[in-house]
Design a protein around this motif. Structure first.
Motif, PDB file in Angstrom:
ATOM      1  N   VAL A  60      -0.888  11.740 -15.271  1.00 45.53           N
ATOM      2  CA  VAL A  60      -0.264  12.158 -14.026  1.00 45.53           C
ATOM      3  C   VAL A  60       1.234  11.952 -14.206  1.00 45.53           C
ATOM      4  O   VAL A  60       1.665  10.873 -14.609  1.00 45.53           O
ATOM      5  N   ALA A  61       2.037  12.971 -13.940  1.00 47.07           N
ATOM      6  CA  ALA A  61       3.478  12.885 -14.128  1.00 47.07           C
ATOM      7  C   ALA A  61       4.189  13.556 -12.962  1.00 47.07           C
ATOM      8  O   ALA A  61       3.688  14.535 -12.396  1.00 47.07           O
ATOM      9  N   PRO A  62       5.354  13.056 -12.577  1.00 48.55           N
ATOM     10  CA  PRO A  62       6.092  13.682 -11.480  1.00 48.55           C
ATOM     11  C   PRO A  62       6.556  15.087 -11.854  1.00 48.55           C
ATOM     12  O   PRO A  62       6.934  15.350 -12.998  1.00 48.55           O
ATOM     13  N   THR A  63       6.512  15.991 -10.898  1.00 48.21           N
ATOM     14  CA  THR A  63       7.141  17.293 -11.064  1.00 48.21           C
ATOM     15  C   THR A  63       8.653  17.108 -10.971  1.00 48.21           C
ATOM     16  O   THR A  63       9.152  16.001 -10.757  1.00 48.21           O
ATOM     17  N   GLU A  64       9.398  18.190 -11.118  1.00 46.03           N
ATOM     18  CA  GLU A  64      10.856  18.086 -10.977  1.00 46.03           C
ATOM     19  C   GLU A  64      11.223  17.556  -9.598  1.00 46.03           C
ATOM     20  O   GLU A  64      12.088  16.682  -9.448  1.00 46.03           O
ATOM     21  N   ALA A  65      10.530  18.070  -8.575  1.00 47.44           N
ATOM     22  CA  ALA A  65      10.781  17.593  -7.208  1.00 47.44           C
ATOM     23  C   ALA A  65      10.345  16.143  -7.060  1.00 47.44           C
ATOM     24  O   ALA A  65      11.028  15.335  -6.414  1.00 47.44           O
ATOM     25  N   GLY A  66       9.212  15.791  -7.674  1.00 48.27           N
ATOM     26  CA  GLY A  66       8.729  14.419  -7.594  1.00 48.27           C
ATOM     27  C   GLY A  66       9.669  13.439  -8.269  1.00 48.27           C
ATOM     28  O   GLY A  66       9.908  12.335  -7.765  1.00 48.27           O
ATOM     29  N   ALA A  67      10.213  13.837  -9.427  1.00 49.32           N
ATOM     30  CA  ALA A  67      11.144  12.955 -10.135  1.00 49.32           C
ATOM     31  C   ALA A  67      12.413  12.743  -9.324  1.00 49.32           C
ATOM     32  O   ALA A  67      12.963  11.633  -9.274  1.00 49.32           O
ATOM     33  N   LEU A  68      12.889  13.825  -8.672  1.00 48.38           N
ATOM     34  CA  LEU A  68      14.085  13.705  -7.833  1.00 48.38           C
ATOM     35  C   LEU A  68      13.828  12.775  -6.652  1.00 48.38           C
ATOM     36  O   LEU A  68      14.649  11.895  -6.337  1.00 48.38           O
ATOM     37  N   LEU A  69      12.678  12.934  -6.008  1.00 49.86           N
ATOM     38  CA  LEU A  69      12.332  12.071  -4.886  1.00 49.86           C
ATOM     39  C   LEU A  69      12.200  10.622  -5.344  1.00 49.86           C
ATOM     40  O   LEU A  69      12.691   9.697  -4.678  1.00 49.86           O
ATOM     41  N   LEU A  70      11.558  10.436  -6.496  1.00 51.60           N
ATOM     42  CA  LEU A  70      11.332   9.079  -6.993  1.00 51.60           C
ATOM     43  C   LEU A  70      12.653   8.376  -7.291  1.00 51.60           C
ATOM     44  O   LEU A  70      12.808   7.175  -7.004  1.00 51.60           O
ATOM     45  N   SER A  71      13.622   9.084  -7.866  1.00 47.21           N
ATOM     46  CA  SER A  71      14.903   8.470  -8.201  1.00 47.21           C
ATOM     47  C   SER A  71      15.639   7.982  -6.962  1.00 47.21           C
ATOM     48  O   SER A  71      16.370   6.984  -7.005  1.00 47.21           O
ATOM     49  N   ARG A  72      15.477   8.683  -5.847  1.00 50.22           N
ATOM     50  CA  ARG A  72      16.112   8.263  -4.590  1.00 50.22           C
ATOM     51  C   ARG A  72      15.263   7.245  -3.837  1.00 50.22           C
ATOM     52  O   ARG A  72      15.789   6.434  -3.074  1.00 50.22           O
ATOM     53  N   LEU A  73      13.963   7.293  -4.073  1.00 48.05           N
ATOM     54  CA  LEU A  73      13.031   6.493  -3.278  1.00 48.05           C
ATOM     55  C   LEU A  73      12.936   5.043  -3.771  1.00 48.05           C
ATOM     56  O   LEU A  73      12.869   4.102  -2.965  1.00 48.05           O
ATOM     57  N   GLN A  74      12.922   4.837  -5.096  1.00 50.79           N
ATOM     58  CA  GLN A  74      12.697   3.501  -5.636  1.00 50.79           C
ATOM     59  C   GLN A  74      13.711   2.459  -5.152  1.00 50.79           C
ATOM     60  O   GLN A  74      13.317   1.364  -4.744  1.00 50.79           O
ATOM     61  N   PRO A  75      15.018   2.749  -5.185  1.00 50.49           N
ATOM     62  CA  PRO A  75      15.960   1.744  -4.672  1.00 50.49           C
ATOM     63  C   PRO A  75      15.720   1.407  -3.207  1.00 50.49           C
ATOM     64  O   PRO A  75      15.840   0.242  -2.801  1.00 50.49           O
TER      65      PRO A  75
END
Length: 309
Positions: A60-75
């Motif tokens: 299971v891997a983030p899509t481009e949108a998922g990766a963008l959301l994850l980068s903003r979401l984790q902090p």
């Protein structure tokens, strides 16, 4: 776009699944079911109107949108967790879960009495102990801290001594084996003996290291048994039964040597090495359970009383 309150939990679930690269892995880390995690992610994708994860049978891997959301979401999620954990400082005793990744040797040799005292002092903290001899990424594994011997830590890791400051490997065999095969006089003699070996979970069989008067020597002997550290007792029992020599932590073999079931061999060559460290990611605000454990291990251990003779 407005986000409903329940979506905050779904956002946390998405971040957890993305970090662990799988629903089953995330389920093991969180204690939830994989199906519940999958439903939460699908609910979030439906609300946002975009796919966040690419799902295959193996990964299971983030899509481009998922990766963008994850980068903003984790902090943001880390800040929320830190803010909630600050409330622990207002309690008489901290509470929460402390997840430790520890090797078998630590669990066997020194951790048990230490955890007994810690649990007595902090009854509201739940200890979640993961036994793992590999050097792991603490963040990816979902652990708060780990215990390891001498490995080079990443730059953002902090290490605190824990347990004995010096340890040693011991080589031993049963009296029956030594009477039958002879007593080795030098580590190189082990190449002609039956040796009961250990291996990493990766399958790599680790060599035996010895040292005397500053001279280091490594041998790679053969033998009838190879085990992972989690079942090293099998090697000890095989040695007691006379099947070969075993080379393990001295504390592990000491009861068998004291009883005469095993006989020390090449004691002047036994390898000494620094004791373990507790390591954790350096950050400004530590979870209260971890902070309590760090403070605890830095306190002097209570002196043990001995019965009068």
């Amino acid at each position: 776009m407005s986000i409903e309150l329940h979506s905050m939990a779904d956002l946390s679930t998405f971040a957890l699944v993305a970090k662990h690269r799988g629903f089953r892995q995330a389920a093991r880390a969180s204690g939830q079911s994989a199906s519940a995690l999958s439903q939460a992610v699908r609910r979030l994708e439906t609300q946002l109107g975009i796919r966040l994860l690419e799902r295959t049978t193996r990964n299971v891997a983030p899509t481009e949108a998922g990766a963008l959301l994850l980068s903003r979401l984790q902090p943001a999620l880390m800040q929320v967790a830190s803010a909630l954990d600050v409330l622990n400082e207002l309690r008489d005793s901290p509470r929460g879960t402390l997840r430790l990744n520890v090797p078998v040797s630590a669990a066997r040799h020194f951790l048990q009495p230490m955890l007994d005292r810690f649990m007595g002092m902090y009854p509201d903290i739940v200890l979640d102990i993961v036994i793992d001899n590999n050097f792991v990424d603490l963040v990816a594994s979902g652990c708060d801290a780990g215990i390891r011997y001498g490995e080079r830590l990443e730059q953002d890791m902090i290490a605190v001594p824990i347990g004995p400051r010096t340890e040693r490997f011991a080589l031993a065999a049963s009296p029956a084996y030594l009477a039958r095969r002879g007593v080795p006089q030098h580590p190189r003699d082990l190449l002609q003996h039956a040796c009961l070996r250990g291996k990493f979970l990766s399958g790599l069989v680790y060599p035996w290291e010895f040292e005397r008067d500053g001279q280091a020597l490594t041998v790679d002997p053969g033998g009838p048994l190879i085990v992972t550290p989690t079942v090293a007792d099998l090697a000890v029992h095989a040695a007691v039964a006379g099947h070969g020599l075993v080379y393990l932590f001295e504390e592990w073999l000491e009861p068998y040597m004291a009883s005469g079931q095993l006989q020390p061999v090449l004691q002047e060559w036994w390898l000494s090495f620094p004791g373990p460290s507790l390591y954790y990611a350096g950050r400004r605000h530590l979870p209260a359970p971890l902070r309590a454990f760090i403070d605890f291990i830095q306190q002097p251990a209570p002196a043990q009383s001995h019965p009068a003779l």
